[in-house]
Design a protein around this motif. Structure first.
Motif, PDB file in Angstrom:
ATOM      1  N   PRO A 130      69.331  66.213   5.629  1.00  0.00           N
ATOM      2  CA  PRO A 130      70.848  65.924   4.881  1.00  0.00           C
ATOM      3  C   PRO A 130      71.655  65.578   6.308  1.00  0.00           C
ATOM      4  N   TYR A 131      71.274  66.065   6.992  1.00  0.00           N
ATOM      5  CA  TYR A 131      72.539  65.922   8.820  1.00  0.00           C
ATOM      6  C   TYR A 131      71.616  65.389   9.714  1.00  0.00           C
ATOM      7  N   LYS A 132      71.953  64.951  10.434  1.00  0.00           N
ATOM      8  CA  LYS A 132      71.724  64.226  11.619  1.00  0.00           C
ATOM      9  C   LYS A 132      72.043  65.855  12.553  1.00  0.00           C
ATOM     10  N   VAL A 133      71.521  66.400  13.299  1.00  0.00           N
ATOM     11  CA  VAL A 133      71.553  66.927  14.455  1.00  0.00           C
ATOM     12  C   VAL A 133      71.003  66.717  15.347  1.00  0.00           C
ATOM     13  N   PHE A 134      72.038  67.150  16.495  1.00  0.00           N
ATOM     14  CA  PHE A 134      72.036  66.281  17.898  1.00  0.00           C
ATOM     15  C   PHE A 134      72.016  67.806  18.333  1.00  0.00           C
TER      16      PHE A 134
ATOM     17  N   SER B 199      83.183  61.894  33.098  1.00  0.00           N
ATOM     18  CA  SER B 199      82.794  61.082  32.023  1.00  0.00           C
ATOM     19  C   SER B 199      82.448  61.635  30.951  1.00  0.00           C
ATOM     20  N   ALA B 200      81.317  61.566  30.744  1.00  0.00           N
ATOM     21  CA  ALA B 200      80.903  61.636  29.169  1.00  0.00           C
ATOM     22  C   ALA B 200      80.964  62.667  29.070  1.00  0.00           C
ATOM     23  N   PHE B 201      81.841  64.130  29.215  1.00  0.00           N
ATOM     24  CA  PHE B 201      82.604  64.990  28.517  1.00  0.00           C
ATOM     25  C   PHE B 201      83.730  64.379  28.025  1.00  0.00           C
ATOM     26  N   ASN B 202      84.382  63.148  28.922  1.00  0.00           N
ATOM     27  CA  ASN B 202      85.412  63.079  27.960  1.00  0.00           C
ATOM     28  C   ASN B 202      84.404  61.872  27.097  1.00  0.00           C
ATOM     29  N   GLY B 203      84.005  61.251  27.189  1.00  0.00           N
ATOM     30  CA  GLY B 203      83.119  60.535  25.737  1.00  0.00           C
ATOM     31  C   GLY B 203      82.939  61.124  24.731  1.00  0.00           C
ATOM     32  N   LEU B 204      82.609  62.047  24.836  1.00  0.00           N
ATOM     33  CA  LEU B 204      81.896  63.041  23.566  1.00  0.00           C
ATOM     34  C   LEU B 204      83.375  63.448  23.060  1.00  0.00           C
ATOM     35  N   LEU B 205      84.880  63.300  23.505  1.00  0.00           N
ATOM     36  CA  LEU B 205      85.112  64.583  23.496  1.00  0.00           C
ATOM     37  C   LEU B 205      86.323  64.194  22.096  1.00  0.00           C
ATOM     38  N   LYS B 206      86.190  63.092  21.406  1.00  0.00           N
ATOM     39  CA  LYS B 206      86.877  62.332  20.426  1.00  0.00           C
ATOM     40  C   LYS B 206      85.486  63.265  18.621  1.00  0.00           C
ATOM     41  N   THR B 207      83.954  62.484  19.478  1.00  0.00           N
ATOM     42  CA  THR B 207      83.391  62.585  18.166  1.00  0.00           C
ATOM     43  C   THR B 207      83.071  63.885  18.247  1.00  0.00           C
ATOM     44  N   LEU B 208      82.740  65.013  19.310  1.00  0.00           N
ATOM     45  CA  LEU B 208      82.704  66.068  19.133  1.00  0.00           C
ATOM     46  C   LEU B 208      84.024  66.852  18.138  1.00  0.00           C
ATOM     47  N   GLU B 209      85.120  66.480  17.761  1.00  0.00           N
ATOM     48  CA  GLU B 209      86.680  67.056  17.966  1.00  0.00           C
ATOM     49  C   GLU B 209      86.452  66.423  15.888  1.00  0.00           C
ATOM     50  N   GLU B 210      86.066  65.533  15.627  1.00  0.00           N
ATOM     51  CA  GLU B 210      86.383  64.724  14.348  1.00  0.00           C
ATOM     52  C   GLU B 210      84.633  63.776  14.582  1.00  0.00           C
ATOM     53  N   PRO B 211      83.774  64.686  14.446  1.00  0.00           N
ATOM     54  CA  PRO B 211      82.831  63.742  13.804  1.00  0.00           C
ATOM     55  C   PRO B 211      81.794  64.000  12.097  1.00  0.00           C
ATOM     56  N   PRO B 212      81.539  62.902  11.215  1.00  0.00           N
ATOM     57  CA  PRO B 212      80.879  62.542  10.327  1.00  0.00           C
ATOM     58  C   PRO B 212      80.574  63.408  10.247  1.00  0.00           C
ATOM     59  N   PRO B 213      80.674  63.647   8.276  1.00  0.00           N
ATOM     60  CA  PRO B 213      80.672  64.931   7.504  1.00  0.00           C
ATOM     61  C   PRO B 213      78.801  65.602   7.630  1.00  0.00           C
ATOM     62  N   TYR B 214      78.424  64.062   7.648  1.00  0.00           N
ATOM     63  CA  TYR B 214      76.623  64.230   7.731  1.00  0.00           C
ATOM     64  C   TYR B 214      76.425  64.471   9.867  1.00  0.00           C
ATOM     65  N   VAL B 215      77.195  64.942  10.825  1.00  0.00           N
ATOM     66  CA  VAL B 215      76.410  65.529  12.153  1.00  0.00           C
ATOM     67  C   VAL B 215      77.067  67.018  12.226  1.00  0.00           C
ATOM     68  N   LYS B 216      75.765  66.921  12.846  1.00  0.00           N
ATOM     69  CA  LYS B 216      76.750  68.681  13.828  1.00  0.00           C
ATOM     70  C   LYS B 216      75.544  68.709  14.910  1.00  0.00           C
ATOM     71  N   PHE B 217      76.270  69.482  15.546  1.00  0.00           N
ATOM     72  CA  PHE B 217      76.236  69.582  17.360  1.00  0.00           C
ATOM     73  C   PHE B 217      75.510  70.698  17.671  1.00  0.00           C
ATOM     74  N   ILE B 218      75.168  71.078  18.475  1.00  0.00           N
ATOM     75  CA  ILE B 218      74.080  71.813  19.013  1.00  0.00           C
ATOM     76  C   ILE B 218      74.095  72.152  20.280  1.00  0.00           C
ATOM     77  N   PHE B 219      74.986  72.693  21.252  1.00  0.00           N
ATOM     78  CA  PHE B 219      74.909  72.931  22.312  1.00  0.00           C
ATOM     79  C   PHE B 219      74.176  74.200  23.092  1.00  0.00           C
ATOM     80  N   ALA B 220      73.152  73.597  24.587  1.00  0.00           N
ATOM     81  CA  ALA B 220      73.162  74.694  25.001  1.00  0.00           C
ATOM     82  C   ALA B 220      73.195  75.205  26.670  1.00  0.00           C
TER      83      ALA B 220
END
Length: 579
Positions: free
Chosen positions: A131-135, A146-167
């Motif tokens: 059901p979901y893509k999990v990163f 630069s990597a953090f900056n590149g992730l900001l937009k996707t992390l704020e408004e991801p597609p409904p089938y995407v979940k992010f888990i950071f450790a």
């Protein structure tokens, strides 16, 4: 001729064999599980999570369990749930780390913007089977700016089938712009009692014999990390030949026996430097590292201080019986000033040992300094002593130090400064002949003055009250400011001076009589009042306005003072020696 044999099944370490696969088997993170359970029940599931905590508390494991919970599906269909008691369609692959829709990335080796661009590209396509893509991004704090900056937009408004888990183990290194877009969970160190029960059950399933004390050592060394504890358990099983004993764990970790560390600590606090050095050398010969010995002493000091402030700390299940019982006893007998100063000396000593070419020599010097200097009076104590009237026959620092911070043993009672001055003389001088035993308390005070033991003399005059006195036995009462260790000191001095043992006991009765010093001061006050009432003195005071009565001396006092002044010139040698 070569015989082909089937290779044995590779051994799987305990940390992997018993890695939790559901929240029911996750150890020590009840608060996080409760929050997630409520969120899943009401359907308020966030799209980004960040898990932080020290090594080995279950961050990556929790991320995989979360991915399994997001993508849980069975014959009835897909539904996010924390009830994972029954394995779903995607569970096995997710737990094994092979599911195509659950991507794990180690930020420590993929720090650049290119890795984040790949993730952004993958978010544009829906999941293939789950059901979901999990990163899952481990050690996310290692990403570049630069990597953090590149992730900001996707992390704020991801597609409904995407979940992010950071450790991450370094939450402060993660930009606040990332943290504000995530639901944060701080995974705690696993409590000692929880870890002990967990390891005990695990070893029972493995059919491995263990001693409870050995398990406590492992839990303490693991510092709240499940992975560290399991790795140490694996090592302990191998080291002990299939079983875990306290001695094998002690040898494996290079630890000193906790009971012997307490013995060493008590010798240091009692001023027994020779005994302390012998004990430290014995620990070293048995395999304990000098740094470990001093570190264990510092840890014991912290434990005793904590028990003194929080008595319930003595009930910690990882403590040995000696630490519980003797630690609580030391906490009652030692003051906070002594304990904090001991901690400071040991902490500095660890740095000195690390920088020294010979660790054992440096450790012994730290112990000597601790026994002599840990009990030196503090600034406020020095001010109090310098401001107080001097004791008869000595300066303001001649008497025993008094600590307002804690009753009991106070370590200082053995007068390390005095021993430092007298030890070389005692070592060089021949054994003195025993003196006649004193027949009264006053003779005892005179004997202490003759031996020039200002510590004992001051205590006899100012801190002790005689209750009963006979040859070989003294019963005394202590003033509120008296140091308990003077009892053992007085007994040792009397045996040294008279050549026979003396029993010195503390009376349990209420004694209203004054000390010798109080009685002497009261007599001096009476003499002063009587002198002020003398007609001749009154006449002098009236004749000379502003005059003050400074001192009162009897004829006997004057004759004694004159004899003392002439004594060194007229009789440099004792007449008894001349005979």
């Amino acid at each position: 001729m070569v015989t082909s044999t089937t290779p044995a099944t590779p051994y799987q370490v305990l940390a992997r064999k018993y890695r939790p696969s559901s929240f029911e088997s996750l150890v020590g993170q009840d608060a996080m599980v409760q929050t997630l359970d409520n969120a899943f029940k009401v359907g308020r599931i966030h799209h980004a999570f960040i898990l932080t905590g020290v090594r080995g508390v279950g961050k990556t494991t929790t991320a995989r369990i979360l991915a399994r919970a997001f993508n849980y599906a069975d014959a009835a269909g897909a539904r996010p749930t924390l009830d994972l008691s029954k394995e779903g369609l995607h569970c096995a692959e997710i737990i094994a780390g092979t599911h195509v829709d659950v991507m794990e990335m180690d930020a420590a080796s993929n720090t650049g913007i290119d890795s984040i661009r790949e993730i952004n590209a993958m978010t544009r396509t829906p999941p293939m089977s789950a059901p979901y893509k999990v990163f899952i991004i481990d050690e996310v704090h290692m990403l570049s700016t630069s990597a953090f900056n590149g992730l900001l937009k996707t992390l704020e408004e991801p597609p409904p089938y995407v979940k992010f888990i950071f450790a991450t183990t370094e939450i402060r290194k993660v930009p606040v712009t990332i943290l504000s877009r995530c639901m944060r969970f701080d995974l705690r160190r696993i409590a000692p009692e929880v870890m002990t029960d967990y390891l005990g059950g695990l070893l029972a399933r493995e059919a491995v014999f263990f001693e409870p004390e050995a398990l406590s050592m492992i839990v303490r060394a693991g510092e709240g990390s499940a992975r560290d504890c399991l790795s140490l358990t694996d090592q302990a099983i191998a080291h002990g030949g299939g079983e875990i004993t306290a001695q094998s764990v002690r040898d494996m970790l290079g630890l000193a026996d906790r009971a012997r560390i307490i013995d060493l600590f008590e010798k240091l606090m009692g001023g027994d430097i020779a005994g302390a050095l012998d004990e430290a050398r014995a620990l070293y010969d048995s395999g304990a590292d000098p740094t470990t010995i001093v570190a264990d002493l510092a840890e014991l000091t912290h434990l005793i201080t904590r028990i003194k402030i929080v008595p319930s700390a003595a009930e910690d299940p990882v403590l040995t019986p000696d630490e519980r019982g003797r630690g609580a006893d030391l906490a009652q007998r030692l003051g906070l000033r002594i304990l904090t100063r001991t901690w400071q000396i040991l902490s500095r000593g660890l740095t000195e040992i690390a920088q020294s070419g010979n660790g054992l020599q440096a450790a012994e010097m730290v112990l000597i300094r601790l026994a002599y200097a840990a009990d030196l009076p503090g600034p406020e104590e020095l001010i109090e002593k310098l401001s107080s009237p001097p004791a008869e026959g000595g300066g303001p620092l001649a008497g025993p130090s008094v600590s307002a911070g804690g009753g009991g043993m106070q370590a200082r009672a053995m007068a390390p400064v005095q021993r430092l001055q007298l030890a070389p003389v005692a070592a060089a001088a021949p054994q003195a002949a025993a003196l006649p035993a004193p027949k009264s308390y006053e003779q005892l005070v005179a004997l202490a003055g003759e031996k020039r033991d200002l510590l004992v003399k001051h205590a006899l005059e100012s801190d002790l009250k005689p209750v009963a006195f006979e040859t070989g036995r003294i019963e005394i009462a202590l003033t509120p400011t008296a140091n308990l260790a003077i009892v053992s000191t007085l007994s040792a001095r009397l045996k040294e001076w008279t050549g026979r043992p003396w029993m010195v006991t503390v009376s349990t009765r209420q004694v209203d009589a004054p000390t010798l010093r109080e009685a002497r001061e009261a007599e001096r006050d009476n003499q002063r009042n009587a002198a002020l009432e003398d007609p001749l003195v009154k006449a002098v005071m009236e004749t000379f306005p502003g005059a003050r009565l400074v001192d009162i001396r009897t004829r006997a006092d004057t004759e004694e003072a004159e004899a003392s002044a002439e004594g060194p010139e007229m009789a440099p040698i004792d007449p008894e020696d001349d005979e």
